[in-house]
Motif scaffolding. Structure first.
Motif, PDB file in Angstrom:
ATOM      1  N   PHE A   1      -8.499  32.946  36.817  1.00  0.00           N
ATOM      2  CA  PHE A   1      -9.813  33.572  36.636  1.00  0.00           C
ATOM      3  C   PHE A   1      -9.828  34.401  35.356  1.00  0.00           C
ATOM      4  N   TYR A   2      -8.802  35.227  35.209  1.00  0.00           N
ATOM      5  CA  TYR A   2      -8.705  36.087  34.036  1.00  0.00           C
ATOM      6  C   TYR A   2      -8.586  35.259  32.763  1.00  0.00           C
ATOM      7  N   LEU A   3      -7.759  34.239  32.782  1.00  0.00           N
ATOM      8  CA  LEU A   3      -7.557  33.418  31.586  1.00  0.00           C
ATOM      9  C   LEU A   3      -8.847  32.732  31.154  1.00  0.00           C
ATOM     10  N   LEU A   4      -9.664  32.355  32.119  1.00  0.00           N
ATOM     11  CA  LEU A   4     -10.969  31.768  31.765  1.00  0.00           C
ATOM     12  C   LEU A   4     -11.864  32.793  31.074  1.00  0.00           C
ATOM     13  N   GLU A   5     -11.887  34.017  31.590  1.00  0.00           N
ATOM     14  CA  GLU A   5     -12.687  35.066  30.960  1.00  0.00           C
ATOM     15  C   GLU A   5     -12.192  35.356  29.545  1.00  0.00           C
ATOM     16  N   LEU A   6     -10.881  35.453  29.395  1.00  0.00           N
ATOM     17  CA  LEU A   6     -10.299  35.708  28.080  1.00  0.00           C
ATOM     18  C   LEU A   6     -10.625  34.574  27.120  1.00  0.00           C
ATOM     19  N   SER A   7     -10.571  33.345  27.605  1.00  0.00           N
ATOM     20  CA  SER A   7     -10.847  32.186  26.755  1.00  0.00           C
ATOM     21  C   SER A   7     -12.298  32.163  26.296  1.00  0.00           C
ATOM     22  N   ARG A   8     -13.202  32.527  27.177  1.00  0.00           N
ATOM     23  CA  ARG A   8     -14.618  32.582  26.770  1.00  0.00           C
ATOM     24  C   ARG A   8     -14.813  33.592  25.651  1.00  0.00           C
ATOM     25  N   GLU A   9     -14.154  34.752  25.783  1.00  0.00           N
ATOM     26  CA  GLU A   9     -14.250  35.777  24.737  1.00  0.00           C
ATOM     27  C   GLU A   9     -13.691  35.250  23.413  1.00  0.00           C
ATOM     28  N   PHE A  10     -12.555  34.583  23.480  1.00  0.00           N
ATOM     29  CA  PHE A  10     -11.933  34.083  22.250  1.00  0.00           C
ATOM     30  C   PHE A  10     -12.793  33.010  21.584  1.00  0.00           C
ATOM     31  N   HIS A  11     -13.234  32.018  22.361  1.00  0.00           N
ATOM     32  CA  HIS A  11     -14.017  30.930  21.768  1.00  0.00           C
ATOM     33  C   HIS A  11     -15.304  31.458  21.141  1.00  0.00           C
ATOM     34  N   ALA A  12     -15.935  32.428  21.797  1.00  0.00           N
ATOM     35  CA  ALA A  12     -17.149  33.026  21.226  1.00  0.00           C
ATOM     36  C   ALA A  12     -16.820  33.754  19.929  1.00  0.00           C
ATOM     37  N   PHE A  13     -15.710  34.476  19.902  1.00  0.00           N
ATOM     38  CA  PHE A  13     -15.285  35.182  18.689  1.00  0.00           C
ATOM     39  C   PHE A  13     -14.986  34.188  17.574  1.00  0.00           C
ATOM     40  N   TYR A  14     -14.316  33.107  17.893  1.00  0.00           N
ATOM     41  CA  TYR A  14     -13.918  32.112  16.887  1.00  0.00           C
ATOM     42  C   TYR A  14     -15.134  31.477  16.228  1.00  0.00           C
ATOM     43  N   GLN A  15     -16.203  31.310  17.001  1.00  0.00           N
ATOM     44  CA  GLN A  15     -17.411  30.711  16.443  1.00  0.00           C
ATOM     45  C   GLN A  15     -18.134  31.657  15.471  1.00  0.00           C
ATOM     46  N   LYS A  16     -17.939  32.957  15.626  1.00  0.00           N
ATOM     47  CA  LYS A  16     -18.661  33.938  14.808  1.00  0.00           C
ATOM     48  C   LYS A  16     -17.842  34.509  13.654  1.00  0.00           C
ATOM     49  N   HIS A  17     -16.504  34.539  13.804  1.00  0.00           N
ATOM     50  CA  HIS A  17     -15.676  35.256  12.828  1.00  0.00           C
ATOM     51  C   HIS A  17     -14.526  34.383  12.327  1.00  0.00           C
ATOM     52  N   ARG A  18     -14.013  34.749  11.139  1.00  0.00           N
ATOM     53  CA  ARG A  18     -12.857  34.060  10.582  1.00  0.00           C
ATOM     54  C   ARG A  18     -11.603  34.904  10.802  1.00  0.00           C
ATOM     55  N   PHE A  19     -10.492  34.237  11.017  1.00  0.00           N
ATOM     56  CA  PHE A  19      -9.217  34.923  11.090  1.00  0.00           C
ATOM     57  C   PHE A  19      -8.551  34.977   9.714  1.00  0.00           C
ATOM     58  N   LEU A  20      -8.863  33.996   8.867  1.00  0.00           N
ATOM     59  CA  LEU A  20      -8.301  33.931   7.515  1.00  0.00           C
ATOM     60  C   LEU A  20      -9.430  34.020   6.500  1.00  0.00           C
ATOM     61  N   GLY A  21      -9.088  34.445   5.294  1.00  0.00           N
ATOM     62  CA  GLY A  21     -10.085  34.495   4.227  1.00  0.00           C
ATOM     63  C   GLY A  21     -10.856  35.794   4.151  1.00  0.00           C
ATOM     64  N   GLU A  22     -10.485  36.785   4.979  1.00  0.00           N
ATOM     65  CA  GLU A  22     -11.105  38.103   4.904  1.00  0.00           C
ATOM     66  C   GLU A  22     -10.291  38.975   3.938  1.00  0.00           C
TER      67      GLU A  22
END
Length: 554
Positions: free
Chosen positions: A499-520
């Motif tokens: 259950f927790y891993l699903l919640e965490l994954s939703r947060e991550f995927h949403a973040f990945y769609q909006k922000h970059r990890f590289l190039g900042e």
């Protein structure tokens, strides 16, 4: 750093500061919880309402004074805001620095983040699956196996010394019926028209086993009577089916520390010993030639037979002896994981343990509900009586071990489970296990790309650049992990991890769609790589606790 413990300590310190003036000279039980509604803060405490009962004052007035005391105790500025709500709840919002401190702890601990020594000193025996060796494991056994193994992993992560055990029922009528059934199939393999016993086992698995054995020994036993052949075929059937069970469980990533055979209980006199002791304690009586245990007085529906009129002991007698054997092993607690159809069995077993002078509260019995298979939206028909049932091996071959384990644990074992085989094979975000594993694979790809770009993650990065609400939200989810592990351990509910891993994954995927990890900017890139590393570790650890792999590529 456990953020809940820090918050609790601040609340308790505030109470201690106010206690002399309030005239409180003893500890008052309070709780610090995570509110269900996010706008109620990060944590909430009922401390003021508990205190008001002793002070004879309004909870909200007490809460106002306690808020001031907590602020004075919060020298490091972990709490951003405190407010009084409802009848006297104190809602707390933590500062960004507090969440960054948790992230730093998660990075320092790596994949051990979330572990603890809460269970240190405990020694727990978990007995699960324990399917009779009369046929292959079916889908229901798979759920019990997933629950038991995941619980063992979680408790070990909490510092508990865990021993796992499979109890092999290899004595009694069922084994005789199995041996007669295999002998009949063997004779058929030899060219005879032998009929199966009326109460025999009819699954095709015995046909294959008989053919294999006939190839090995030829027609050596073709002229034997059933009585002469029974000891041989009973042992061959039991041992080879048990080998198949071991193999299936191994593929399912379930390995037992011990395999305890019922036969040894009888051979070593354990069954006769408990019958004699219960009689000595005046808990048995004779009726119509049989020996009964007074289990109705202990909460059972009726008294139960321990020794039949023909002198043979019952399965219940062996189970009583087996659990007495468990008590003598020095475990602080014993957990039995049974199918839901055993719900009526618990009262008589616990009554027997009490009757033997054992502390029955040391036994926990978890009942796992039934599983229904769904394929293409339709139920898969199963009937164990006819021998036509879906085996665990068939499920593993169809959907794979990762999907099977995850889907078995995706719902509380207290509830019936519909296992969607079609969804479990889908490689898309609709499949929850794929959705979570993709987080791990995607983060691994981020680090591979960082290497291509010549970006080297800093071992001790500054986290001050992580200020955006989405970044703080991810840090909060990471910080929640130790709590989830603790809750799964205490409640004996492994489903809390997926259950927790699903919640965490939703947060991550949403973040990945909006922000970059590289190039900042260099500082922000390092901060986000640190965030990604902590996320990767938590996902990997969480999946390992439920026995699911964390692939680096998908």
């Amino acid at each position: 750093m456990d953020i809940r413990k820090i918050t609790e300590s601040l609340v308790l310190a505030g109470i201690k500061r106010k206690s002399p003036g309030w005239g409180i000279d003893r500890e008052i039980p309070v709780s610090v919880e995570i509110p269900r509604q996010g706008d109620h803060g990060d944590f909430s405490t009922n401390a003021a309402m508990q205190l008001s009962r002793h002070l004879g004052r309004k909870p909200r007035d007490v809460a106002g004074e306690l808020v001031d005391a907590i602020r004075l105790e919060d020298e490091r500025g972990w709490i951003s805001s405190l407010s009084v709500a409802g009848p006297g709840f104190i809602n707390m919002v933590l500062s960004d620095d507090a969440w960054r401190a948790v992230l730093a702890t998660a990075l320092a601990k790596g994949e051990s983040f979330g572990s603890s020594d809460r269970g240190k000193g405990e020694k727990i025996l978990i007995e699960f699956v324990s399917a009779n060796p009369t046929g292959p494991l079916h889908v229901g056994h798979g759920r019990g196996a997933a629950v038991g193994d995941a619980l063992a992993r979680i408790l070990s992560f909490e510092g508990v010394e865990v021993v796992t055990e499979y109890y092999v029922n290899d004595i009694g009528n069922q084994m005789d019926n199995l041996g007669r059934s295999l002998f009949a199939r063997y004779l058929q393999a030899c060219g005879s028209d032998a009929a199966l016993p009326e109460d025999g086992y009819r699954g095709d698995y015995l046909v294959g086993l008989a053919r294999e054995y006939q190839i090995e020994v030829g027609n050596r036993y073709a002229g034997y009577s059933e009585q002469e052949a029974l000891p041989v075929f009973r042992k061959v059937a039991c041992d080879r089916i048990l080998d198949g069970i071991r193999s299936d469980l191994d593929q399912f990533r379930v390995r037992f520390d011990r395999w305890y055979r019922e036969e040894s209980l009888h051979r070593e006199g354990g069954v006769g010993e408990v019958v004699a002791e219960l009689r000595k304690r005046s808990l048995l009586y004779d009726s119509e030639g049989a020996v009964f245990f007074k289990s109705e007085a202990g909460g059972d529906e009726k008294d139960r037979v321990l020794v039949r009129a023909d002198g043979r002991t019952t399965y219940f007698a062996a189970d009583v002896a087996y659990h007495r054997h468990k008590f003598r092993q020095g475990f602080t607690r014993m957990i039995d994981i049974w199918g839901a159809d055993h719900h009526g069995y618990a009262p008589r077993l616990l009554a027997a343990m009490r009757g033997l002078g054992e502390e029955d509260e040391r036994i926990e019995i978890l009942l796992v509900q039934f599983v229904a298979l769904i394929r293409d939206g339709k139920a898969v028909q199963m009937s164990t009586r006819s021998g036509e049932f879906t085996t665990l091996r068939e499920v593993l071959d169809e959907v794979g071990t990762d999907a099977a384990r995850f889907f078995y644990l995706l719902r509380s074992f207290h509830s019936h489970l519909e296992f969607d085989l079609t969804l479990a094979k889908t490689q898309s975000s609709e499949n929850p296990v794929y959705y979570i594993q993709y987080v791990h694979a995607r983060i691994c790809s981020i680090f591979r790309e960082a290497s291509v770009q010549g970006v080297v993650p800093n071992e001790s990065p500054s986290l001050s650049s992580l200020t955006l609400p989405d970044e703080i939200a991810l840090m909060k989810k990471i910080a929640r992990f130790p709590d989830v592990v603790g809750e799964a351990s205490r409640s004996r509910e492994p489903h809390r991890i997926p259950f927790y891993l699903l919640e965490l994954s939703r947060e991550f995927h949403a973040f990945y769609q909006k922000h970059r990890f590289l190039g900042e900017t260099p500082e922000r890139t390092q901060g986000r790589l640190a965030l990604a590393k902590a996320l990767k570790n938590v996902v990997s650890t969480g999946l390992s606790l439920i026995g699911v792999s964390a692939p680096e590529r998908m």
